[in-house]
Structure formats: structure tokens, C-alpha cells
Design a protein around this motif. Structure first.
Motif, mmCIF file in Angstrom:
data_model
loop_
_atom_site.group_PDB
_atom_site.id
_atom_site.type_symbol
_atom_site.label_atom_id
_atom_site.label_comp_id
_atom_site.label_asym_id
_atom_site.label_seq_id
_atom_site.Cartn_x
_atom_site.Cartn_y
_atom_site.Cartn_z
ATOM 1 N N TYR A 114 42.666 39.707 58.573
ATOM 2 C CA TYR A 114 42.260 39.823 57.179
ATOM 3 C C TYR A 114 43.094 40.886 56.483
ATOM 4 C CZ TYR A 114 39.477 43.716 59.107
ATOM 5 O OH TYR A 114 39.067 44.860 59.755
ATOM 6 N N GLY A 115 43.215 40.732 55.172
ATOM 7 C CA GLY A 115 43.995 41.678 54.394
ATOM 8 C C GLY A 115 44.124 41.200 52.964
ATOM 9 N N GLY A 116 45.264 41.507 52.350
ATOM 10 C CA GLY A 116 45.517 41.088 50.984
ATOM 11 C C GLY A 116 46.117 39.699 50.947
ATOM 12 N N VAL A 117 47.198 39.541 50.201
ATOM 13 C CA VAL A 117 47.783 38.215 50.027
ATOM 14 C C VAL A 117 48.281 37.631 51.349
ATOM 15 C CG1 VAL A 117 50.095 39.111 49.462
ATOM 16 C CG2 VAL A 117 49.370 36.860 48.594
ATOM 17 N N ALA A 118 48.721 38.477 52.274
ATOM 18 C CA ALA A 118 49.251 37.992 53.551
ATOM 19 C C ALA A 118 48.161 37.739 54.588
ATOM 20 C CB ALA A 118 50.271 38.979 54.116
ATOM 21 N N ALA A 119 46.924 38.116 54.285
ATOM 22 C CA ALA A 119 45.766 37.808 55.133
ATOM 23 C C ALA A 119 45.874 38.366 56.545
ATOM 24 C CB ALA A 119 45.536 36.298 55.193
ATOM 25 N N GLY A 120 46.647 39.441 56.707
ATOM 26 C CA GLY A 120 46.775 40.039 58.034
ATOM 27 C C GLY A 120 47.742 39.335 58.960
ATOM 28 N N THR A 121 48.455 38.350 58.456
ATOM 29 C CA THR A 121 49.299 37.538 59.340
ATOM 30 C C THR A 121 50.503 38.304 59.880
ATOM 31 O OG1 THR A 121 50.441 36.651 57.388
ATOM 32 C CG2 THR A 121 48.621 35.353 58.301
ATOM 33 N N ARG A 122 50.971 39.323 59.177
ATOM 34 C CA ARG A 122 52.095 40.111 59.701
ATOM 35 C C ARG A 122 51.658 40.950 60.886
ATOM 36 N NH1 ARG A 122 53.657 41.477 53.519
ATOM 37 N NH2 ARG A 122 51.539 42.299 53.687
ATOM 38 N N ALA A 123 50.422 41.434 60.859
ATOM 39 C CA ALA A 123 49.877 42.147 62.014
ATOM 40 C C ALA A 123 49.784 41.212 63.216
ATOM 41 C CB ALA A 123 48.498 42.721 61.679
ATOM 42 N N VAL A 124 49.360 39.989 62.971
ATOM 43 C CA VAL A 124 49.243 39.011 64.072
ATOM 44 C C VAL A 124 50.602 38.700 64.675
ATOM 45 C CG1 VAL A 124 48.631 36.618 64.609
ATOM 46 C CG2 VAL A 124 47.086 38.029 63.226
ATOM 47 N N GLN A 125 51.629 38.579 63.847
ATOM 48 C CA GLN A 125 52.964 38.306 64.385
ATOM 49 C C GLN A 125 53.427 39.425 65.306
ATOM 50 O OE1 GLN A 125 52.842 34.916 63.731
ATOM 51 N NE2 GLN A 125 55.006 35.323 64.044
ATOM 52 N N GLN A 126 53.119 40.665 64.958
ATOM 53 C CA GLN A 126 53.443 41.781 65.849
ATOM 54 C C GLN A 126 52.635 41.697 67.143
ATOM 55 O OE1 GLN A 126 53.200 45.649 64.097
ATOM 56 N NE2 GLN A 126 54.716 45.216 62.519
ATOM 57 N N LEU A 127 51.371 41.391 67.008
ATOM 58 C CA LEU A 127 50.509 41.299 68.196
ATOM 59 C C LEU A 127 50.978 40.220 69.161
ATOM 60 C CD1 LEU A 127 46.986 41.825 66.654
ATOM 61 C CD2 LEU A 127 47.886 43.042 68.648
ATOM 62 N N LYS A 128 51.477 39.116 68.643
ATOM 63 C CA LYS A 128 51.944 38.042 69.522
ATOM 64 C C LYS A 128 53.087 38.512 70.418
ATOM 65 C CE LYS A 128 50.396 34.056 66.860
ATOM 66 N NZ LYS A 128 50.769 32.853 66.079
ATOM 67 N N GLN A 129 53.948 39.383 69.897
ATOM 68 C CA GLN A 129 55.016 39.921 70.730
ATOM 69 C C GLN A 129 54.454 40.771 71.868
ATOM 70 O OE1 GLN A 129 58.396 41.646 68.496
ATOM 71 N NE2 GLN A 129 57.370 40.893 66.672
ATOM 72 N N VAL A 130 53.399 41.514 71.581
ATOM 73 C CA VAL A 130 52.807 42.393 72.586
ATOM 74 C C VAL A 130 52.080 41.589 73.663
ATOM 75 C CG1 VAL A 130 51.091 44.216 72.950
ATOM 76 C CG2 VAL A 130 52.621 44.314 70.971
ATOM 77 N N VAL A 131 51.251 40.647 73.241
ATOM 78 C CA VAL A 131 50.401 39.953 74.219
ATOM 79 C C VAL A 131 51.204 39.027 75.126
ATOM 80 C CG1 VAL A 131 48.337 40.169 72.797
ATOM 81 C CG2 VAL A 131 49.741 38.098 72.606
ATOM 82 N N THR A 132 52.302 38.464 74.637
ATOM 83 C CA THR A 132 53.105 37.618 75.526
ATOM 84 C C THR A 132 53.754 38.441 76.626
ATOM 85 O OG1 THR A 132 54.954 37.760 73.964
ATOM 86 C CG2 THR A 132 53.565 35.803 73.838
ATOM 87 N N THR A 133 54.045 39.704 76.356
ATOM 88 C CA THR A 133 54.577 40.594 77.389
ATOM 89 C C THR A 133 53.570 40.784 78.510
ATOM 90 O OG1 THR A 133 55.879 41.737 75.703
ATOM 91 C CG2 THR A 133 55.560 42.883 77.781
ATOM 92 N N LEU A 134 52.298 40.664 78.186
ATOM 93 C CA LEU A 134 51.226 40.801 79.174
ATOM 94 C C LEU A 134 50.817 39.457 79.777
ATOM 95 C CD1 LEU A 134 49.177 43.381 77.127
ATOM 96 C CD2 LEU A 134 50.359 43.832 79.281
ATOM 97 N N LYS A 135 51.628 38.434 79.545
ATOM 98 C CA LYS A 135 51.380 37.088 80.080
ATOM 99 C C LYS A 135 50.114 36.462 79.520
ATOM 100 C CE LYS A 135 53.863 37.845 84.415
ATOM 101 N NZ LYS A 135 53.798 37.731 85.888
ATOM 102 N N MET A 136 49.761 36.858 78.306
ATOM 103 C CA MET A 136 48.691 36.170 77.601
ATOM 104 C C MET A 136 49.297 35.000 76.840
ATOM 105 S SD MET A 136 46.341 39.307 76.157
ATOM 106 C CE MET A 136 44.790 38.391 76.156
#
Length: 198
Positions: A114-136
Motif C-alpha cells: 500500500y502507498g500512494g500512486v504506486a501502491a507500494g509496488t516499488r517496495a515489492v520489487q525490492q523485496l522480490k530480489q531479497v526473497v529469491t536469494t533465500l530460495k523463496m
């Protein structure tokens, strides 16, 4: 029944994440495919990483780490409820992720942002880089809430619209499929670990 842990990332007083997480937990319980538990990082209150050993070693010295390890190890799937702070996600969430390694592996993870116009999606894109490193395995399906304050009523309850409801259903349906497909892999890794081969 598989366990779904919903992690509330924001710890800020007065956060909007609380009604958003409450709505999603209720929605996930109505869906009926998971045993759902809310993990509020504000209540868990992990200190900034204070373990002397690398998380891969699982040689935890502090009880808060052992408790967090047991909690995440018990999960079969994870949903992270996160705001976007300055194009990124909150520091308490990164801290909570970095405490562990093995416990995250081979689990599907999805995001309610959640957020403003971007709805938090930029945070999610960063998180995807992190979680794939952990084999999620991050899902494509997500709940992204733009200008989120408009959906929270005077009583502090989220009033979801049809788009949010549909997105939650699609995400939960996909979580079921991916969790089931990864279940055998998680079991095999844990068997190998118990046998001293991993």
C-alpha cells in the motif's frame, strides 16, 4: 491444513498497515485453504540483528532469534503486508528477514502493499530480489492498494473494493497451488537435514 503466516511489516505508531493486515487475515481465513496467523513485527520487536553467527549456520544465541526461527520454520506460505517508504520497504521487515536463512527456503511468498500512486509496488520489487536469494518463490499475484487512506473508515477499518477483493482471491488461490507444489521439496530438505545430509 498448511500454515500461512501474514507478516505486518510496519511498526510505526498509527500505521495504516494494521487495518490492512486485519482485512487480509480475515479474507484469508474466509478463503479456507490455510491455517492463518498474523505476525506483527511491532509486537515481536526483534532488536537490530544481534546474532554473532551467520544465519546459515543456525547457531542462534538469543531466545528471540530461536523463537523467530521456530515461528517461520512452522510456516508453509508467507504473505508480507508492507508500505513503501522512499521507494523501499521498512527496515524492520529487512531485519526480520535477515535474522534467518534456512527457515524461509522453498516457501511461496506473496505481497499486500500500500502507498500512494504506486501502491507500494516499488517496495515489492525490492523485496522480490531479497526473497529469491533465500530460495523463496514470490508470486506474480498481489494486492496493491493505491492511496490506501481512502479505504480506511472513521472506525479504522479497511473497506475493500471489488478490485482488492478479487486480487486477494487470485493471490490466495495461487498460494494454494504453489505451496502444494513446493511441499515435497520442503519435506525432502528437512528429511535430509534430520539425517545430517544437508
Amino acid at each position: 491444513m498448511p500454515k500461512l503466516h501474514v507478516i505486518l511489516a510496519s511498526t510505526r505508531p498509527g500505521r495504516a498497515g494494521e487495518p490492512i493486515a486485519d482485512w487480509f487475515v480475515s479474507r484469508a481465513r474466509e478463503h479456507g485453504a490455510f491455517d492463518v496467523e498474523l505476525l506483527d513485527l511491532a509486537d515481536i520487536a526483534l532488536p537490530m540483528m544481534d546474532e554473532p553467527n551467520h544465519p546459515r549456520l543456525r547457531r542462534y544465541e538469543h531466545q528471540h532469534t530461536k523463537d523467530w526461527s521456530a515461528t517461520i520454520n512452522a510456516a508453509d506460505a508467507v504473505v508480507m503486508v508492507t508500505p513503501e517508504y522512499n521507494y523501499g520497504y521498512p527496515a524492520p521487515l529487512k531485519n526480520a528477514i535477515d535474522y534467518l536463512h534456512f527457515e524461509w527456503q522453498h516457501k511461496p511468498v506473496a505481497f499486500v502493499s500500500y502507498g500512494g500512486v504506486a501502491a507500494g509496488t516499488r517496495a515489492v520489487q525490492q523485496l522480490k530480489q531479497v526473497v529469491t536469494t533465500l530460495k523463496m518463490f514470490p508470486l506474480f499475484e498481489a494486492v496493491s492498494i493505491p492511496f490506501h487512506t481512502q479505504f480506511i473508515d472513521d472506525e479504522g477499518v479497511l473497506q475493500a473494493n471489488d478490485v482488492m477483493e478479487g486480487a486477494a482471491s487470485a493471490m490466495l488461490d495461487e498460494l494454494v497451488l504453489v505451496e502444494e507444489s513446493l511441499r515435497g521439496r520442503r519435506a525432502a530438505v528437512r528429511e535430509a537435514e534430520a539425517a545430517g545430509k544437508h
